[in-house]
Motif scaffolding. Structure first.
Motif, mmCIF file in Angstrom:
data_model
loop_
_atom_site.group_PDB
_atom_site.id
_atom_site.type_symbol
_atom_site.label_atom_id
_atom_site.label_comp_id
_atom_site.label_asym_id
_atom_site.label_seq_id
_atom_site.Cartn_x
_atom_site.Cartn_y
_atom_site.Cartn_z
ATOM 1 N N GLY A 216 0.744 -1.228 0.021
ATOM 2 C CA GLY A 216 0.187 0.022 -0.116
ATOM 3 C C GLY A 216 0.792 1.281 0.121
ATOM 4 N N LEU A 217 -0.057 2.354 0.109
ATOM 5 C CA LEU A 217 0.826 3.640 -0.150
ATOM 6 C C LEU A 217 0.795 4.324 1.364
ATOM 7 C CD1 LEU A 217 1.374 6.223 -2.035
ATOM 8 C CD2 LEU A 217 -1.101 6.665 -1.754
ATOM 9 N N GLU A 218 1.652 5.403 1.457
ATOM 10 C CA GLU A 218 1.627 5.858 2.819
ATOM 11 C C GLU A 218 2.288 7.272 2.377
ATOM 12 O OE1 GLU A 218 3.199 5.395 7.503
ATOM 13 O OE2 GLU A 218 3.712 4.192 5.928
ATOM 14 N N THR A 219 1.949 8.307 3.057
ATOM 15 C CA THR A 219 2.545 9.574 2.894
ATOM 16 C C THR A 219 3.077 10.087 4.446
ATOM 17 O OG1 THR A 219 1.155 10.297 1.379
ATOM 18 C CG2 THR A 219 2.032 12.203 2.327
ATOM 19 N N ILE A 220 4.502 10.534 4.251
ATOM 20 C CA ILE A 220 5.084 10.914 5.727
ATOM 21 C C ILE A 220 5.349 12.328 5.728
ATOM 22 C CG2 ILE A 220 6.899 10.408 6.977
ATOM 23 C CD1 ILE A 220 7.046 7.785 5.705
ATOM 24 N N TYR A 221 5.166 13.042 6.846
ATOM 25 C CA TYR A 221 5.823 14.356 7.002
ATOM 26 C C TYR A 221 6.749 14.328 8.321
ATOM 27 C CZ TYR A 221 1.864 14.185 10.518
ATOM 28 O OH TYR A 221 1.136 13.997 11.353
ATOM 29 N N SER A 222 7.157 15.355 8.229
ATOM 30 C CA SER A 222 8.266 15.611 9.648
ATOM 31 C C SER A 222 7.414 15.868 10.824
ATOM 32 C CB SER A 222 9.062 16.815 9.346
ATOM 33 O OG SER A 222 10.010 17.006 10.572
ATOM 34 N N SER A 223 7.820 15.075 11.972
ATOM 35 C CA SER A 223 7.188 15.380 13.100
ATOM 36 C C SER A 223 7.429 16.624 13.893
ATOM 37 C CB SER A 223 7.728 14.048 14.160
ATOM 38 O OG SER A 223 9.133 14.028 14.047
ATOM 39 N N SER A 224 8.515 17.497 13.291
ATOM 40 C CA SER A 224 8.649 18.730 13.968
ATOM 41 C C SER A 224 8.296 19.867 13.185
ATOM 42 C CB SER A 224 10.303 18.737 14.232
ATOM 43 O OG SER A 224 11.137 18.701 12.857
ATOM 44 N N ALA A 225 7.758 19.520 12.190
ATOM 45 C CA ALA A 225 7.234 20.412 11.129
ATOM 46 C C ALA A 225 5.910 21.174 11.744
ATOM 47 C CB ALA A 225 6.928 19.994 9.730
ATOM 48 N N MET A 236 -2.691 14.815 0.031
ATOM 49 C CA MET A 236 -1.850 14.060 -0.991
ATOM 50 C C MET A 236 -2.224 12.696 -0.785
ATOM 51 S SD MET A 236 0.133 14.014 -3.184
ATOM 52 C CE MET A 236 1.092 15.386 -3.616
ATOM 53 N N GLN A 237 -2.463 11.893 0.372
ATOM 54 C CA GLN A 237 -2.777 10.603 0.654
ATOM 55 C C GLN A 237 -4.105 10.364 0.010
ATOM 56 O OE1 GLN A 237 -0.826 8.358 1.894
ATOM 57 N NE2 GLN A 237 -2.253 6.719 1.700
ATOM 58 N N THR A 238 -5.042 11.530 0.051
ATOM 59 C CA THR A 238 -6.415 11.135 -0.352
ATOM 60 C C THR A 238 -6.710 11.314 -1.758
ATOM 61 O OG1 THR A 238 -7.480 12.382 1.790
ATOM 62 C CG2 THR A 238 -8.766 12.272 -0.269
ATOM 63 N N SER A 239 -5.689 12.367 -2.390
ATOM 64 C CA SER A 239 -5.920 12.417 -3.871
ATOM 65 C C SER A 239 -5.179 11.436 -4.435
ATOM 66 C CB SER A 239 -4.791 13.657 -4.204
ATOM 67 O OG SER A 239 -4.682 13.898 -5.644
ATOM 68 N N ILE A 240 -3.964 10.572 -4.047
ATOM 69 C CA ILE A 240 -3.524 9.532 -4.654
ATOM 70 C C ILE A 240 -4.334 8.320 -4.636
ATOM 71 C CG2 ILE A 240 -1.518 7.957 -5.006
ATOM 72 C CD1 ILE A 240 0.199 10.137 -3.637
ATOM 73 N N ALA A 241 -5.215 8.181 -3.520
ATOM 74 C CA ALA A 241 -6.033 6.933 -3.247
ATOM 75 C C ALA A 241 -7.071 7.063 -4.357
ATOM 76 C CB ALA A 241 -6.539 6.988 -1.736
ATOM 77 N N ALA A 242 -7.326 8.355 -4.989
ATOM 78 C CA ALA A 242 -8.604 8.494 -5.702
ATOM 79 C C ALA A 242 -8.186 8.130 -7.016
ATOM 80 C CB ALA A 242 -9.002 9.751 -5.712
ATOM 81 N N GLU A 247 -4.118 -0.379 -1.352
ATOM 82 C CA GLU A 247 -4.263 0.064 0.201
ATOM 83 C C GLU A 247 -3.615 1.525 0.652
ATOM 84 O OE1 GLU A 247 -3.251 -1.841 4.513
ATOM 85 O OE2 GLU A 247 -2.893 -2.999 2.681
ATOM 86 N N SER A 248 -4.616 2.034 1.098
ATOM 87 C CA SER A 248 -4.209 3.280 1.768
ATOM 88 C C SER A 248 -3.778 3.269 3.248
ATOM 89 C CB SER A 248 -5.430 4.268 1.667
ATOM 90 O OG SER A 248 -4.797 5.608 2.378
ATOM 91 N N ARG A 249 -2.631 3.498 3.436
ATOM 92 C CA ARG A 249 -1.893 3.362 4.890
ATOM 93 C C ARG A 249 -1.728 4.553 5.484
ATOM 94 N NH1 ARG A 249 1.216 -1.340 4.945
ATOM 95 N NH2 ARG A 249 2.477 -0.538 6.811
ATOM 96 N N GLY A 250 -2.609 5.605 5.070
ATOM 97 C CA GLY A 250 -2.690 6.809 5.606
ATOM 98 C C GLY A 250 -1.417 7.764 5.658
ATOM 99 N N THR A 251 -1.245 8.543 6.704
ATOM 100 C CA THR A 251 -0.328 9.429 6.929
ATOM 101 C C THR A 251 0.523 9.132 8.284
ATOM 102 O OG1 THR A 251 -1.326 11.232 8.116
ATOM 103 C CG2 THR A 251 -1.298 11.194 5.652
ATOM 104 N N SER A 252 1.791 9.350 8.285
ATOM 105 C CA SER A 252 2.733 9.102 9.519
ATOM 106 C C SER A 252 3.594 10.251 9.438
ATOM 107 C CB SER A 252 3.366 7.921 9.385
ATOM 108 O OG SER A 252 2.497 6.621 9.220
ATOM 109 N N ALA A 253 3.968 10.419 10.766
ATOM 110 C CA ALA A 253 4.917 11.543 11.167
ATOM 111 C C ALA A 253 6.473 11.091 11.533
ATOM 112 C CB ALA A 253 4.285 12.355 12.351
ATOM 113 N N ILE A 296 -0.690 12.325 -7.616
ATOM 114 C CA ILE A 296 0.544 13.187 -7.100
ATOM 115 C C ILE A 296 0.368 14.631 -7.449
ATOM 116 C CG2 ILE A 296 2.793 13.661 -6.490
ATOM 117 C CD1 ILE A 296 3.504 10.594 -6.777
ATOM 118 N N ALA A 297 0.256 14.646 -8.764
ATOM 119 C CA ALA A 297 0.234 16.036 -9.557
ATOM 120 C C ALA A 297 -1.175 16.731 -8.898
ATOM 121 C CB ALA A 297 0.208 16.088 -10.990
ATOM 122 N N GLN A 298 -1.994 15.943 -8.958
ATOM 123 C CA GLN A 298 -3.388 16.515 -8.556
ATOM 124 C C GLN A 298 -3.537 16.801 -7.107
ATOM 125 O OE1 GLN A 298 -6.117 17.111 -10.585
ATOM 126 N NE2 GLN A 298 -6.627 18.424 -8.715
#
Length: 308
Positions: A216-225, A236-242, A247-253, A296-298
């Protein structure tokens, strides 16, 4: 005359007796020596044999113990090598992603990869600068599948497709961290994005793990951002899954070095697990890559429009 002979006989008799006695003594002495010496030799030989037997037993015990130790070490080493070899590509990929590496001079076939013109010269003409960070590169191959598919090559193919989709928009300028097989450290990538006044930072990668079950797919961002990266990752996670069926694994920090301390919203997209046979099959398929790039572009365009 008779007396002289007698005396002579007596003398001769005495000499004969003495001679006999002397002769008798000599054999007795020799006989005694002959019987004594073998007894001493037998004792020495017996003691020597017992010592030799004990020594041989000790050597045999040491040899058996040494063989047992070597066998145990061999079994442990074999299991350790098997385990390390199964996770080593991912360890190297994560290590290089965090700390950096060197330039790989090996030849990579890029005939089937998209060519994108150098958008860096158009910075002044476009309002929105989008930085596409192509994961791995050079000696940082990332994960390598059993069919010898390298993560670094798939990252570049998909990144170029994303750049092509964004290039259709007149108000978007795309800057890519690399367009060929070269290594760039995390700091070099971030520095380039900052120097080009990038509005968003999107890093494209694949994932892998040892069991081969995760997908599946997952999008990560910095925990300190604190610059909108979490919202960007969610969108982004919602856009790609469309766009793609996975499998959408959601986002993680996570505090990844390539995302840390970026001034612009920054995300790290794990497009799928190359260690999973289904994900590998999809990620090698050009139609799937095209749909993934559109998603991703969308996601990028939607985020930029929402900020206007």
């Amino acid at each position: 005359m008779t007396n002289k002979r007698t005396n002579n006989n007596n003398k001769n008799g005495s000499r004969t007796a003495q001679t006999r006695n002397t002769q008798n003594k000599r054999p007795q002495t020799r006989t005694t020596n002959k019987t004594t010496r073998p007894r001493k030799n037998k004792r020495k030989k017996g003691l020597h044999r017992r010592k030799s037997a004990i020594k041989r037993r000790k050597q045999l015990i040491v040899l058996v113990a040494l063989i047992a130790v070597i066998s145990i070490v061999g079994i442990i080493t074999k299991r350790t090598v098997t385990f390390v070899s199964s996770i080593w590509p991912n360890v190297i990929a994560m290590k290089n992603s965090m700390t950096g590496g060197a330039v790989d001079t090996s030849h990579v076939d890029t005939n089937e990869q998209y060519d994108v013109s150098d958008e860096k010269q158009q910075t002044l003409e476009i309002r929105h600068n989008v930085f596409i960070d192509v994961g791995c590169g050079g000696n940082e191959t990332g994960y390598v599948t059993k069919s010898n598919i390298k993560e670094k090559d798939l990252n570049l193919e998909i990144a170029k497709k994303v750049a092509k989709e964004l290039g259709r928009q007149s108000d978007i300028n795309v800057i890519m961290s690399r367009q060929e097989d070269v290594y760039m450290s995390p700091d070099e990538r971030k520095s380039l994005a900052s120097s080009q006044d990038a509005e968003v930072f999107v890093s494209i990668h694949m994932a892998a793990e040892s069991t081969g079950k995760a997908e599946g797919l997952e999008t990560i961002y910095s925990s300190s951002a604190k610059n909108g990266s979490a919202d960007f990752a969610s969108l982004m996670q919602t856009s790609i899954a469309a766009f793609v069926k996975t499998e959408s694994r959601g986002t993680s920090a996570y505090d990844l070095s390539v995302l840390r301390d970026n001034s612009m919203p920054s995300i790290y997209i794990q497009c799928g697990f190359l260690s999973n046979s289904n994900d590998e099959k999809n990620l090698k398929d050009e139609n799937y890559q095209n749909e993934l790039a559109k998603g991703i572009a969308q996601g990028i365009l939607t985020y930029i429009d929402a900020k206007k």
